[in-house]
Design a protein around this motif. Structure first.
Motif, mmCIF file in Angstrom:
data_model
loop_
_atom_site.group_PDB
_atom_site.id
_atom_site.type_symbol
_atom_site.label_atom_id
_atom_site.label_comp_id
_atom_site.label_asym_id
_atom_site.label_seq_id
_atom_site.Cartn_x
_atom_site.Cartn_y
_atom_site.Cartn_z
ATOM 1 N N LEU A 153 0.878 -1.347 0.047
ATOM 2 C CA LEU A 153 0.131 -0.250 -0.235
ATOM 3 C C LEU A 153 0.626 1.171 0.052
ATOM 4 O O LEU A 153 1.614 1.363 0.995
ATOM 5 C CB LEU A 153 -0.751 -0.313 1.801
ATOM 6 C CG LEU A 153 -1.975 0.972 1.178
ATOM 7 C CD1 LEU A 153 -2.925 0.912 0.538
ATOM 8 C CD2 LEU A 153 -2.371 1.115 2.661
ATOM 9 N N PRO A 154 1.255 1.986 -0.910
ATOM 10 C CA PRO A 154 1.782 2.930 -0.794
ATOM 11 C C PRO A 154 1.308 4.178 0.313
ATOM 12 O O PRO A 154 -0.139 4.312 -0.080
ATOM 13 C CB PRO A 154 1.614 3.177 -2.958
ATOM 14 C CG PRO A 154 1.216 2.945 -3.653
ATOM 15 C CD PRO A 154 -0.038 1.525 -2.708
ATOM 16 N N GLY A 155 2.245 4.877 0.473
ATOM 17 C CA GLY A 155 1.569 6.173 1.463
ATOM 18 C C GLY A 155 1.410 5.333 2.741
ATOM 19 O O GLY A 155 1.592 6.372 3.853
ATOM 20 N N SER A 156 1.832 4.394 2.837
ATOM 21 C CA SER A 156 1.468 3.327 4.551
ATOM 22 C C SER A 156 3.076 3.319 5.413
ATOM 23 O O SER A 156 3.727 3.987 4.272
ATOM 24 C CB SER A 156 0.823 2.190 4.146
ATOM 25 O OG SER A 156 1.619 1.049 3.933
ATOM 26 N N TRP A 161 -2.729 -3.636 0.361
ATOM 27 C CA TRP A 161 -3.954 -3.387 0.786
ATOM 28 C C TRP A 161 -4.439 -4.947 -0.412
ATOM 29 O O TRP A 161 -3.112 -5.427 -1.113
ATOM 30 C CB TRP A 161 -4.561 -2.423 -0.550
ATOM 31 C CG TRP A 161 -4.108 -1.976 -1.394
ATOM 32 C CD1 TRP A 161 -2.456 -2.050 -1.948
ATOM 33 C CD2 TRP A 161 -5.093 -1.946 -2.386
ATOM 34 N NE1 TRP A 161 -2.833 -2.164 -3.384
ATOM 35 C CE2 TRP A 161 -3.291 -2.100 -3.847
ATOM 36 C CE3 TRP A 161 -5.430 -2.003 -3.136
ATOM 37 C CZ2 TRP A 161 -4.248 -1.753 -5.373
ATOM 38 C CZ3 TRP A 161 -6.520 -2.342 -3.922
ATOM 39 C CH2 TRP A 161 -5.692 -2.197 -5.396
ATOM 40 N N CYS A 162 -6.041 -5.125 -0.374
ATOM 41 C CA CYS A 162 -5.859 -6.196 -1.104
ATOM 42 C C CYS A 162 -6.548 -5.204 -1.828
ATOM 43 O O CYS A 162 -7.873 -5.474 -2.332
ATOM 44 C CB CYS A 162 -6.926 -6.554 -0.049
ATOM 45 S SG CYS A 162 -7.590 -8.580 -0.363
ATOM 46 N N GLN A 163 -6.213 -6.708 -3.343
ATOM 47 C CA GLN A 163 -6.826 -6.512 -4.403
ATOM 48 C C GLN A 163 -8.227 -7.728 -4.978
ATOM 49 O O GLN A 163 -8.714 -8.478 -4.259
ATOM 50 C CB GLN A 163 -5.614 -6.792 -6.061
ATOM 51 C CG GLN A 163 -4.928 -5.584 -5.097
ATOM 52 C CD GLN A 163 -3.219 -6.802 -6.765
ATOM 53 O OE1 GLN A 163 -3.624 -6.129 -7.198
ATOM 54 N NE2 GLN A 163 -2.903 -8.144 -6.441
ATOM 55 N N THR A 187 -8.355 -9.302 4.639
ATOM 56 C CA THR A 187 -7.400 -8.423 3.939
ATOM 57 C C THR A 187 -6.906 -8.319 5.061
ATOM 58 O O THR A 187 -7.054 -9.010 6.133
ATOM 59 C CB THR A 187 -7.875 -6.810 3.755
ATOM 60 O OG1 THR A 187 -7.188 -6.209 3.569
ATOM 61 C CG2 THR A 187 -8.785 -6.361 4.572
ATOM 62 N N VAL A 188 -5.441 -7.926 5.366
ATOM 63 C CA VAL A 188 -4.799 -7.753 6.722
ATOM 64 C C VAL A 188 -4.854 -6.562 6.959
ATOM 65 O O VAL A 188 -4.242 -6.080 6.792
ATOM 66 C CB VAL A 188 -3.588 -8.773 6.494
ATOM 67 C CG1 VAL A 188 -3.449 -10.135 6.216
ATOM 68 C CG2 VAL A 188 -2.213 -7.962 5.221
ATOM 69 N N ALA A 199 -4.102 2.694 6.157
ATOM 70 C CA ALA A 199 -4.432 1.080 5.556
ATOM 71 C C ALA A 199 -5.725 0.526 6.649
ATOM 72 O O ALA A 199 -6.411 -0.575 6.458
ATOM 73 C CB ALA A 199 -3.013 0.198 6.762
ATOM 74 N N VAL A 200 -6.009 1.263 7.443
ATOM 75 C CA VAL A 200 -7.364 0.648 8.163
ATOM 76 C C VAL A 200 -8.623 0.625 7.210
ATOM 77 O O VAL A 200 -9.773 0.463 6.390
ATOM 78 C CB VAL A 200 -7.068 1.173 9.766
ATOM 79 C CG1 VAL A 200 -8.954 0.759 10.685
ATOM 80 C CG2 VAL A 200 -6.505 0.491 10.374
#
Ligand SMILES: O=P(O)(O)OC[C@H]1O[C@](O)(COP(=O)(O)O)[C@@H](O)[C@@H]1O
Length: 423
Positions: A153-156, A161-163, A187-188, A199-200
């Motif tokens: 996840l860019p910027g995290s 992230w889940c696709q 997702t995690v 992310a959340v």
């Protein structure tokens, strides 16, 4: 019949009919205003629920003494399982292993649903019987993993992230035709990595969009934001993060008009981080987990089906048993992968002569968890194998190294990309 009863029935039937018409018109067609309007009528929602419940197996999945067998490992994760017994990650070996699991006689006594990977949904036994038919013969509802795996996840804070949302509606319609009646999206969230607000939010929004799309295509969604076991934090910290994650998940589920009566949850149990200095007892884990769920999950949700997340087979069963010592607002059960399969794999070792013994091992685990769902499991006869933990830190093949690994897997495999899990 009383007046309100007629009005309920009429409203629900018209709503259902309009919605079906719109589906027949094709997904590209603009949803007629009437359909959009009817979605919000309470009676239409109830009707939809009845249909989801009866036709799509919701009631039977969340039924006493039953849980879910999760065998939806992506090819990459399945490869790790096969490697642990010295087998190559080939389609033939994956089929042989899934055949062993899905043709276990008597499995339906304890298992009400099975989550399959896409490859398995379309596969048959070596004798040509479709795997979905093997399940139906045991009265087990076939489900399908619909997410396409995790990517950075860019910027995290080095999170993922889940696709899988692109094309999900048409894929879901195809899965339904093939016999799937419920879906799963995992997702995690990582505690040591933050988790960051980004992310959340991304995890919660993705789960909610997926759940809405699944319900719209007749699949009952399982909502799984796995909070990874990694970390040395105490149980209180896991509670805090779990409350935050589930609050956000339910916020976005509501924003996406997801019917709570037509979903199942697949949470992680609230435990201390795997590297924390003290272990928690099953009673403590049950207390924290149920506290979190009661604070965040409406009773409209029919079932909580836990993941095992790297706990040993025995631990996962003991913890579930502890959670069922008193009545809960929802069906509290299992949707384990590793905690149902570890002894099976070890018994099988890839050899046809061991298939029967491996199926017995699966039945034994399924029965133990069925008893735990009823709150009457005892660990007295457990083997040493069942006591072995299966946690592997994500930084050794997942979260951090995984950023590179995941990309490699996508290119090679094109399917079920990366995973961040204890295995
Ligand atoms: O292969 P993936 O996509 O990483 O999924 C890993 C596994 O995680 C689960 O969601 C939970 O599994 P565990 O019970 O072993 O934690 C399974 O359903 C799935 O097979």
């Amino acid at each position: 019949m009383q007046g309100w009863c007629w009005s309920w029935l009429m409203e629900a039937m018209i709503g259902r009919w309009c919605h079906q018409r719109w589906k027949i018109m094709g997904r590209g067609a603009k949803k007629p205003f009437l359909v959009q309007f009817l979605r919000f009528l309470p009676n239409y929602q109830q009707m939809n629920l009845l249909i989801l419940g009866n036709k799509h197996g919701l009631k039977s999945i969340a039924s006493p003494g039953h849980g879910i067998l999760a065998i939806d490992e992506s090819n990459a994760t399945c490869g790790k399982r096969l490697a642990s017994i010295g087998l190559d990650n080939t389609e033939v070996n994956r089929q042989a292993y899934r055949q062993l699991l899905l043709t276990t006689p008597g499995l339906g006594e304890y298992i009400s649903g099975a989550i399959l990977f896409e490859e398995t949904l379309y596969q048959s036994t070596t004798d040509g019987k479709k795997f979905v038919d093997c399940l139906r013969d045991e009265n087990i509802v076939p489900g399908i993993k619909v997410d396409k795996g995790l990517v950075p996840l860019p910027g995290s804070n080095n999170e993922s992230w889940c696709q899988g949302l692109d094309g999900l509606a048409s894929r879901s319609a195809e899965y339904y035709k093939q016999g799937a009646r419920f879906a799963k999206w995992r997702t995690v969230v990582s505690i040591p990595c933050g988790p960051s607000a980004l992310a959340v939010k991304e995890a919660a929004w993705g789960l909610a969009r997926y759940a809405g799309i699944s319900q719209d295509n007749g699949l009952m969604p399982i909502v799984e934001p796995e909070i990874l076991l990694d970390g040395d934090h105490p149980i209180e910290r896991t509670l805090e993060v779990a409350e935050r994650v589930w609050a956000e998940v339910f916020y976005y589920l509501a924003e996406n008009n997801v019917m709570f009566e037509g979903i199942l949850l697949k949470p992680s149990m609230v435990t201390p981080g795997a590297e924390h200095k003290e272990k928690a007892s099953p009673d403590t884990i049950a207390k924290y987990t149920l506290t979190m769920l009661k604070r965040r999950v409406p009773p409209a949700v029919p079932g909580i089906m836990f993941l095992s997340g790297g706990q040993s087979e025995m631990e996962a069963t003991l913890n579930l048993n502890a959670m069922n010592q008193s009545a809960n607002p929802w069906h509290v059960s299992f949707s384990y992968a590793r905690a149902l399969q570890n002894s099976v794999l070890k018994t099988w070792q890839g050899s046809p002569e061991n298939v029967e013994a491996a199926q017995k091992a699966l039945l034994a685990r399924a029965k133990a968890n069925s008893l735990a769902q009823l709150g009457s499991y005892s660990a007295n006869d457990e083997s040493d194998e069942a006591k072995k933990g299966m946690f592997v830190s994500s930084s050794q093949g997942g979260q951090i190294l995984g950023v590179v690994m995941v990309v490699a897997v996508v290119e090679e495999d094109g399917e079920g990309a990366g995973n961040v899990e204890g295995g």
